[in-house]
Enzyme design. Structure first.
Site, PDB file in Angstrom:
ATOM      1  N   SER A 223      77.442  41.049  40.258  1.00 57.32           N
ATOM      2  CA  SER A 223      77.053  42.022  39.054  1.00 57.32           C
ATOM      3  C   SER A 223      75.797  41.730  38.648  1.00 57.32           C
ATOM      4  CB  SER A 223      78.109  41.443  38.096  1.00 57.32           C
ATOM      5  OG  SER A 223      77.784  42.208  36.935  1.00 57.32           O
TER       6      SER A 223
ATOM      7  N   TYR B 277      84.248  35.767  34.442  1.00 58.03           N
ATOM      8  CA  TYR B 277      83.919  36.693  35.613  1.00 58.03           C
ATOM      9  C   TYR B 277      82.548  36.354  36.197  1.00 58.03           C
ATOM     10  CZ  TYR B 277      82.316  41.143  37.816  1.00 58.03           C
ATOM     11  OH  TYR B 277      81.751  42.033  38.820  1.00 58.03           O
TER      12      TYR B 277
END
Length: 289
Positions: free
Chosen positions: A174, A187
């Site tokens: 990400s 995450y």
């Protein structure tokens, strides 16, 4: 949108300028990279995994489709074969390590190995620290899918890649791994673990033509971001654009793919961590998360 128009759009929105520039100057095609090669994609039933699988199959690659939802995988495989492509379905809940190991063994038995492994499947959890005190399991289950499942697949297919002295592991990370993701600590940490693993394994295998590629994706308009209303009107790639970035990574085999803005922010974080923390904090508190 033509190539130049797409490039200008992405420069404006800070999405993936590096990828677009690479496309304009590259010499080889996706077909050159994947024709008659075996590409395993996790999370292939929807979103960017599905889009990448379609593009790779159209370019002549054999795509091995891995995800929990077998019906959707079979539908995708049928669409691919109807267009003259090749696909094989391996339905599996990657959270179940026994099932994962069984699928990896079957892939090796069926195909002898994998040329490109795309660790795309992932779980995102949005929860603040004060909401997480009694939810250790959030961190556990996020690491299980985003990190440990990917590690098991790497350990299963890396031996064959090293023996053939040819292979690539593409890890979908990400952009938050470069500029931070307050509220998404579980995450982001799980993706950071995979990124760090890849850096170390790349050093060990640098002379063996085995490439570990980290893709720091910006927002992609998939069901994963739907629970956050703040992303409703945010700039985001389409799944097809996200899938194209995976294909770009397979064509160019870079060590890292990231928007210029993300790379700059990571540099600021290294040089001025207190300032970077303040920026992240302001963004977090201002969001009302």
């Amino acid at each position: 949108m033509n190539e130049l128009g797409e490039l200008l759009y992405r420069i404006k929105h800070g999405l993936d300028t590096q990828v677009s520039l690479a496309r304009l100057r590259r010499q080889r095609t996706l077909r050159d990279a994947v024709a008659d090669r075996t590409v395993l994609i996790t999370g292939a039933s929807s979103g960017i995994g599905r889009a990448a699988a379609e593009q790779i199959a159209d370019a002549g690659g054999l795509v091995l489709l891995v995800a929990r939802r077998e019906d959707e995988l079979r539908e995708l495989a049928e669409q691919i074969t109807a267009r003259g492509g090749r696909a094989a379905v391996y339905a599996c809940d990657l959270n179940d390590f026994d099932a994962l190991d069984a699928v990896a063994a079957k892939v090796l038995a069926d195909h002898g190995g994998v040329d490109v492994l795309v660790n795309n499947a992932g779980r995102s959890i949005r929860r603040r620290l004060d909401e997480s005190y009694d939810r250790f399991h959030d961190f556990e289950r996020t690491m299980r899918l985003n990190y440990f499942a990917a590690v098991r697949l790497i350990l299963a297919f890396a031996p064959g890649m090293r023996e053939r002295r040819d292979g690539q592991v593409v890890n979908i990370l990400s952009l938050a791994n470069l500029y931070g993701g307050p509220g998404y600590a579980a995450y982001v940490a799980s993706k950071a673990a995979l990124d760090s693993l890849s850096a170390n394994l790349q050093a060990e295998t640098l002379t063996e033509n085995l490439r570990f590629t980290s893709i720091y994706l910006p927002l992609v308009r998939t069901p994963m971001i739907a629970p956050n209303p703040l992303y409703g009107n945010a700039d985001a790639l389409t799944p097809e654009q996200g899938g194209q970035i995976i294909c770009d990574a397979i064509i160019d085999r870079p060590r890292r793919l990231a928007p210029v803005l993300g790379r700059f922010t990571a540099l600021v974080d290294n040089l001025l961590p207190e300032r970077a923390d303040a920026i992240r904090s302001a963004r977090f508190t201002g969001s009302g998360m």
